[in-house]
Structure formats: C-alpha cells, structure tokens
Design a protein around this motif. Structure first.
Motif, PDB file in Angstrom:
ATOM      1  N   GLY A 244       0.697  -2.748  16.145  1.00  0.00           N
ATOM      2  CA  GLY A 244       0.848  -1.963  14.663  1.00  0.00           C
ATOM      3  C   GLY A 244      -0.244  -2.805  13.980  1.00  0.00           C
ATOM      4  N   ARG A 245      -0.405  -2.191  12.601  1.00  0.00           N
ATOM      5  CA  ARG A 245      -1.192  -2.754  11.584  1.00  0.00           C
ATOM      6  C   ARG A 245      -0.563  -3.260  10.389  1.00  0.00           C
ATOM      7  NH1 ARG A 245      -7.035   0.548  12.165  1.00  0.00           N
ATOM      8  NH2 ARG A 245      -7.293  -0.007  14.152  1.00  0.00           N
ATOM      9  N   ALA A 246      -0.834  -4.500   9.766  1.00  0.00           N
ATOM     10  CA  ALA A 246      -0.293  -4.912   8.513  1.00  0.00           C
ATOM     11  C   ALA A 246      -0.836  -3.887   7.329  1.00  0.00           C
ATOM     12  CB  ALA A 246      -0.553  -6.534   8.333  1.00  0.00           C
ATOM     13  N   VAL A 247      -0.106  -3.393   6.875  1.00  0.00           N
ATOM     14  CA  VAL A 247      -0.599  -2.750   5.663  1.00  0.00           C
ATOM     15  C   VAL A 247      -0.143  -2.937   4.378  1.00  0.00           C
ATOM     16  CG1 VAL A 247      -0.496  -0.501   7.131  1.00  0.00           C
ATOM     17  CG2 VAL A 247       1.547  -1.017   5.950  1.00  0.00           C
ATOM     18  N   ALA A 248       0.779  -3.619   4.055  1.00  0.00           N
ATOM     19  CA  ALA A 248       1.288  -4.166   2.937  1.00  0.00           C
ATOM     20  C   ALA A 248       1.949  -5.700   3.085  1.00  0.00           C
ATOM     21  CB  ALA A 248       2.167  -3.555   1.965  1.00  0.00           C
TER      22      ALA A 248
END
Length: 392
Positions: A244-248
């Motif tokens: 996954g990707r850190a988005v906030a």
C-alpha cells in the motif's frame, strides 16, 4: 421673528381687565425665545455632523465588487466581530479578527515564489523561479515563509522536488535526487540545523504528496513500496506496512491506500489497523485519489465527490466537473477542508479552490489556490499570499 408683538395689549385686557403685563414677563419671553434659537442651531449642527459621518463611512461599507477575484458558491453567515480586515468577505465567517500575514510572491532578490505546503504552525514551504510550467522550478533551493517572517527566505540550498515538499511544525521534509540505487531520497531539516537524509530506500514517485508530517513524526512510502515512519530528522526509519501507499497522516494514524481499501494504521508500533472505507474501482492505480487527514478527520476526493469522514460521521460534497478534473491538492485543518486546483501549464490567475467548513457544512469557492493546516488558512490574492488564523 420669535414672537408676534401685535395684539398683546388687547389680549391682556381681555384676560385680566388690565393691559399692564405681570412683573418679570419680559424677561421670561426673552429667555424662551433665546432657548428656541439655541435649539434650532443645535439641530442644524447635528444634521451637518450626521451628513459628514455618512459621507465618510458609506463608501467603506459598500459591498466589494471584484467578481473576478473571488466568487462564493454559498456564503456562510458572518458572526459579528470575527472579521480579518484584509480577507475576502466570503471568508470572514471562518477567520479570526487578526489581520492576515502577507507573503509576497516575489522574494527579496526578485524571484517568483510559489507555495507548495502549509505546516501546522503556519510555516509555508515553496520554490522560486518558475518558468512556463508552474510545476517546474528553475531555482534549486527550498524557500520558507512564516507568520513572524513572511518574506520567503532560503531554508535549504538543495534540489527539492515540488511534488514532494512537506511543511511541519518544527521540521520540514522533501524529496531530492542524490544518486545511488534510488532516484529520490527523503531529506529533512529542523530550525537552525543542517539538512540531513532520512533512511536509504528513497521516496516513491508518481504519487501526489508522498511525504506526510504530523507534529515531529514523518510518514512516507519508499521506493520499495514499504510505508515507513521516523521521529524527527535524526530518527531511525521504522517499517509500518509492507504494502500500500501512505496517503494521509494525523498522528498516531497513517492512512494507507491498498488496492480499493483505505486503511488506518497505528504508527506507534504493533501495526494495529482497521479498514476506513472502500475506494472506487481503479481509483488508486489508474486515477489517484487525493487524501488528507487532521485530528479524527480523514477526507478524500474521488471523481466528482469530496468525502469527509469525521469520527463516525460521513459526509459527501458534490464537485463541479472542472474543479474535480483539475484538483491537485487536498488539505484539512481543525475546522476547514480545502480542495485546490493548480493544474500544470496554467497561469496562476486560473487556479481555484473550494473551502468546506466542517462545523457548518458551508462551502465557498475561491478563484485562487488555498490550503488549510491546523488553525491556519493560506490563499493567494494577486501579488501575495494571505496567511490567516481560523476562528475556533
């Protein structure tokens, strides 16, 4: 003439049978006449003062007519006394009465300055020397403006990327090409210190705002697609999640987009996580959603819908197609959510923003870029950015 002198004798005789006036009558008549003259003079003077006051005040009270500068979709009710004098009237209901700080779009040496990130304490990071592409800076330095020192000054003589700048409270971070196995490394600087590299596995590319700061804690996704965190510029990076990707990020929770799931992950250790929402099909890989978080609020834009999840309450705001298609930045503070459209190869006069009040649900459209963080609101007006405190 104050009195008619004729016929007085006949009136006295008819009333008393004696034409002689009573003792003191003359003095009383003179005094009464003088009082009436004074009353008329005071009335004339008061009227003149009222006309003078009206002539001075009415122009300043007239409504501003600058439709090309700012337009409201829905103007909120303005509470009495909460007016920042230099702010557009559509923003008055959101702001404290303190005058905004003015951040010029030209530096002391004449370079054009453009804001890229607003921190929790009102720090503004940006770049200078933009050419025809407003997303390409020709000056390889990081510039900083603060509420107490609003003229942009060099914070780091380095080569920061405008797509990966993050302003914090006491520290700031960015991505920088430094050679080696990875294209961009995470760089960090604290007040009065020398910039330093954090970790060795780089920062992911092709994703909006890959570096997030909350307090003195950093969260980012590296080039191996691992979500990492570090405390301060000198902190040792720790693994948070392997996909996954850190988005906030709003400490202690990082929000990670993994496939169609938006996850909330505790960065303090242990990896506790929960699913916050299901994202639209293909929205993460094919058409990235933009996200922001602050406190217990997380918000995102997918398609023409702005979704706000505040605690257990979920709200959705419909966006017009132009703003939704060009949206580039989403920020959230203690009270305001701001969606900004700053498309590449577009003159800044065509930038736009939508300000959403978490407290009232009021929405205001600005013909300018804008950003929110904690208790601050930043927006651009012609030759300067305005940085104002948001009413609590």
């Amino acid at each position: 003439m104050d009195e008619n002198p004729y016929g007085l004798r006949e009136r006295f005789e008819a009333m008393t049978g004696d034409a002689s006036p009573s003792p003191g009558l003359h003095a009383r008549i003179i005094a009464a006449a003088a009082a009436r003259r004074r009353s008329r003079r005071y009335g004339i003077l008061a009227g003149a003062v009222a006309l003078l006051v009206a002539a001075v005040l009415l122009p300043s009270l007239a409504p501003r007519t600058e439709p090309d500068e700012i337009a409201a979709v829905r103007t909120p009710t303005e509470p009495p006394g909460l007016i920042a004098p230099d702010a557009p009237k559509e923003l008055h209901a959101f702001l404290r009465p303190d005058p905004p700080a003015r951040i010029p779009v030209r530096t002391r040496d004449g370079r054009y300055f453009r804001a890229d990130s607003l921190g929790e304490m009102g720090a503004v990071l940006g770049g200078t020397g933009f050419d025809a592409d407003p997303y390409r800076a020709t000056d390889d330095r990081l510039w900083l403006a603060t509420p107490s020192d609003p003229v942009p000054a060099v914070a780091a003589a380095t080569a920061p990327q405008s797509w990966a700048r993050a302003a914090g409270s006491e520290l700031h971070a960015w991505a920088e090409p430094r050679g080696g196995a990875y294209d961009y490394q995470l760089m960090c600087v604290q007040s009065g210190s020398t910039p330093r590299q954090v970790g060795t596995t780089g920062v992911t590319k092709g994703w909006p705002h890959p570096i997030r700061i909350s307090g003195d804690v950093l969260v980012w996704t590296d080039e191996t697609d691992v979500v990492r965190t570090a405390t301060g510029c000198a902190g040792e990076p720790r693994e948070v999640r392997r996909s996954g990707r850190a988005v906030a990020f709003s400490h202690p929770y990082a929000y990670v987009a993994d496939g169609r799931r938006l996850l909330r992950v505790d960065v303090r250790g242990g990896g506790a996580e929960s699913t916050v929402a299901e994202l639209p099909d293909g929205s993460v890989e094919d058409r990235p959603v933009i996200f922001a978080a602050a406190g217990d609020t997380v918000t995102w834009v997918a398609g023409r819908v702005l979704t706000v999840l505040a605690g257990r309450e979920r709200r959705q705001v419909s966006l017009d197609s132009a703003l939704a298609a060009q949206a580039t930045d989403l920020t959230v503070g203690g009270r305001l959510v701001v969606l900004a459209a700053r498309p590449a190869e577009t003159d800044p006069s065509h930038y736009a923003a939508l300000v959403y009040d978490l407290r009232t649900g009021d929405t205001v459209r600005l013909a300018a870029e804008a950003y929110a963080a904690d208790g601050w609101l930043l927006w651009r007006e012609r030759d300067a950015y305005s940085l104002a405190r948001v009413a609590g």
